[in-house]
Design a protein around this motif. Sequence first.
Motif, PDB file in Angstrom:
ATOM      1  N   HIS A   4     -21.574  19.652  36.098  1.00  0.00           N
ATOM      2  CA  HIS A   4     -20.184  19.578  35.654  1.00  0.00           C
ATOM      3  C   HIS A   4     -19.953  20.432  34.418  1.00  0.00           C
ATOM      4  O   HIS A   4     -18.864  20.442  33.866  1.00  0.00           O
ATOM      5  CB  HIS A   4     -19.794  18.125  35.375  1.00  0.00           C
ATOM      6  CG  HIS A   4     -19.651  17.312  36.620  1.00  0.00           C
ATOM      7  ND1 HIS A   4     -18.475  17.197  37.306  1.00  0.00           N
ATOM      8  CD2 HIS A   4     -20.568  16.606  37.328  1.00  0.00           C
ATOM      9  CE1 HIS A   4     -18.644  16.428  38.378  1.00  0.00           C
ATOM     10  NE2 HIS A   4     -19.900  16.055  38.409  1.00  0.00           N
ATOM     11  N   ARG A 102     -11.495   9.220  28.063  1.00  0.00           N
ATOM     12  CA  ARG A 102     -11.259  10.103  26.913  1.00  0.00           C
ATOM     13  C   ARG A 102     -10.438   9.424  25.819  1.00  0.00           C
ATOM     14  O   ARG A 102     -10.771   9.495  24.638  1.00  0.00           O
ATOM     15  CB  ARG A 102     -10.557  11.378  27.386  1.00  0.00           C
ATOM     16  CG  ARG A 102     -10.228  12.352  26.254  1.00  0.00           C
ATOM     17  CD  ARG A 102      -9.473  13.565  26.758  1.00  0.00           C
ATOM     18  NE  ARG A 102      -9.052  14.417  25.633  1.00  0.00           N
ATOM     19  CZ  ARG A 102      -7.953  14.179  24.902  1.00  0.00           C
ATOM     20  NH1 ARG A 102      -7.210  13.127  25.170  1.00  0.00           N
ATOM     21  NH2 ARG A 102      -7.638  14.992  23.908  1.00  0.00           N
ATOM     22  N   ASP A 321     -14.308   9.675  36.346  1.00  0.00           N
ATOM     23  CA  ASP A 321     -15.096  10.289  35.278  1.00  0.00           C
ATOM     24  C   ASP A 321     -14.221  10.411  34.041  1.00  0.00           C
ATOM     25  O   ASP A 321     -13.139  11.015  34.078  1.00  0.00           O
ATOM     26  CB  ASP A 321     -15.572  11.662  35.747  1.00  0.00           C
ATOM     27  CG  ASP A 321     -16.580  12.311  34.791  1.00  0.00           C
ATOM     28  OD1 ASP A 321     -16.483  12.072  33.569  1.00  0.00           O
ATOM     29  OD2 ASP A 321     -17.452  13.052  35.270  1.00  0.00           O
ATOM     30  N   THR A 323     -14.282  12.208  31.539  1.00  0.00           N
ATOM     31  CA  THR A 323     -13.970  13.532  31.011  1.00  0.00           C
ATOM     32  C   THR A 323     -12.649  14.069  31.550  1.00  0.00           C
ATOM     33  O   THR A 323     -12.095  15.020  30.998  1.00  0.00           O
ATOM     34  CB  THR A 323     -15.102  14.529  31.338  1.00  0.00           C
ATOM     35  OG1 THR A 323     -15.296  14.572  32.760  1.00  0.00           O
ATOM     36  CG2 THR A 323     -16.395  14.128  30.656  1.00  0.00           C
ATOM     37  N   ASP A 324     -12.145  13.466  32.617  1.00  0.00           N
ATOM     38  CA  ASP A 324     -10.820  13.801  33.151  1.00  0.00           C
ATOM     39  C   ASP A 324      -9.791  13.086  32.277  1.00  0.00           C
ATOM     40  O   ASP A 324      -9.758  11.850  32.233  1.00  0.00           O
ATOM     41  CB  ASP A 324     -10.721  13.331  34.597  1.00  0.00           C
ATOM     42  CG  ASP A 324      -9.353  13.592  35.226  1.00  0.00           C
ATOM     43  OD1 ASP A 324      -8.395  13.931  34.484  1.00  0.00           O
ATOM     44  OD2 ASP A 324      -9.227  13.427  36.452  1.00  0.00           O
ATOM     45  N   THR A 326      -6.824  12.334  32.651  1.00  0.00           N
ATOM     46  CA  THR A 326      -5.884  11.458  33.344  1.00  0.00           C
ATOM     47  C   THR A 326      -6.518  10.121  33.729  1.00  0.00           C
ATOM     48  O   THR A 326      -5.822   9.230  34.215  1.00  0.00           O
ATOM     49  CB  THR A 326      -5.346  12.128  34.622  1.00  0.00           C
ATOM     50  OG1 THR A 326      -6.402  12.269  35.586  1.00  0.00           O
ATOM     51  CG2 THR A 326      -4.753  13.489  34.305  1.00  0.00           C
ATOM     52  N   VAL A 327      -7.813   9.978  33.518  1.00  0.00           N
ATOM     53  CA  VAL A 327      -8.528   8.750  33.884  1.00  0.00           C
ATOM     54  C   VAL A 327      -8.354   7.702  32.793  1.00  0.00           C
ATOM     55  O   VAL A 327      -8.458   7.989  31.606  1.00  0.00           O
ATOM     56  CB  VAL A 327     -10.030   9.049  34.118  1.00  0.00           C
ATOM     57  CG1 VAL A 327     -10.866   7.781  34.081  1.00  0.00           C
ATOM     58  CG2 VAL A 327     -10.214   9.765  35.450  1.00  0.00           C
TER      59      VAL A 327
END
Length: 483
Positions: A4, A102, A321, A323-324, A326-327
Amino acid sequence: MTKHGHKIDPLHTDLWIDGAWRAAETRFDVVNPATEEVLASVASADIADADAALDAAERAMAEWAARTPRARSEVLRRAWELMTGRLEQFAHLITLENGKARADAVGEATYAAEFFRWFAEEAVRADGMVTRAPASGARILVQHRPAGLAVLVTPWNYPAAMGTRKIAPALAAGCGVVIKPASETPLTMLALMPLLEEAGVPKGLVNVLPSRRTGPLVDHMLHDPRVRVVSFTGSTGVGRTLLRSAADQVLKPAMELGGNAPLIVFDDADLDVAVEGTMLAKMRNLGEACTAANRIYVHERVAADYTRRLTERMAALKVGDGTDPTVDVGPLVNAQTRDKVAEFVADAVARGARVECGGTVPEGKGYFYPPTVLSNVPGDADCVHDEIFGPVAALQTFTDTEDVIARANDTEYGLVAYVFSEDFRRALQVCERLDYGMVGLNRGLVSDPAAPFGGTKQSGLGREGGHEGMLEFMETQYISASW
């Protein structure tokens, strides 16, 4: 480099001793919980490394403790400035090794940095006193002095904040430290060391020892006569073990241990406030926190409305994940933690609980568990008596205030409780009868660097944060004088 594209600085995977990176004979892997891929191979400290770290801390502390409080304060203030300027980098690293989303990671990094600013201010306020003994007439002089070397042991759920919450007050007090971060998440604390060096922390004052041999390593340090303080955040079981070791040297213990937090929603609560507070108290850090709401008691008159609203909020959260950006909800830290959460849910359902949303482990890589709401949870369910440490809201109902207070207090733990009510007089009366070190009143978040964080009963000893947090690393000296 993982597939990734998340690069880990190989310079920040060795031990940090005496202001330099130090290799070790053995190493261990740190895994990304979202992908199950290896992030980095980290040095594993042994007994010789512990001795070297204590030697370095002893040398550095002699000069640091002699500095004026203002001089120590300025270094801590600079550490806050530097970390605040690099929040995104630290948040990204927290997400990679811990899994939290995040926004949650940025929140932790901000909170972690704030301890440096708070204790920069407290460093100049180790106030003593001068008074006169009523009977003898002698003067009583009281002052606070650095206690000595401190061993800090931190958990995996807050890779940055649990370290800074201990390092900052120890340095403010004038102590040297050796910190043992959790093996699941050592990278964030290692990455902090160059920043502290840049801020002006003397070489050797702060040392970091990741290790897979935590028990023998920490026990060895706690039996070194130079060590005078042990500060630990983690499970009550491990805390008891460390207290036994600390007893041999009669060390000052600061223990922030397990919790089983009740959250009480009265029938006059503002449900918008209560649901928002529950989301914070339950889902902050994915429920992987000793402060997480574990037992949620809702008055029968508002239970249906509250359950519907909470379920809608929980079901709308996006899992993936972290690191997105929008999560909303990342993975749990490891397979063991995820499987324990699944077992809690299965046990509650088998005893009669109803799944309102979630409740099923998804397929594929990563230690994910969906946000879950359980209603009609019986009092004998395992999740009522143990920390869930995951994104599961376990709901029960009540009608009588005396009954819910008794149920809330029916645990060996006493870290934090939450109360939601618009009747402020009644709410404060309830708060005072809850046997907990902290209570959130119409708030789902109690952690604050300016407040004394800690619990009663089996939830720990001492306080972190506030003015009390620095005094944990100091000894009171009294001088009797005549003039």
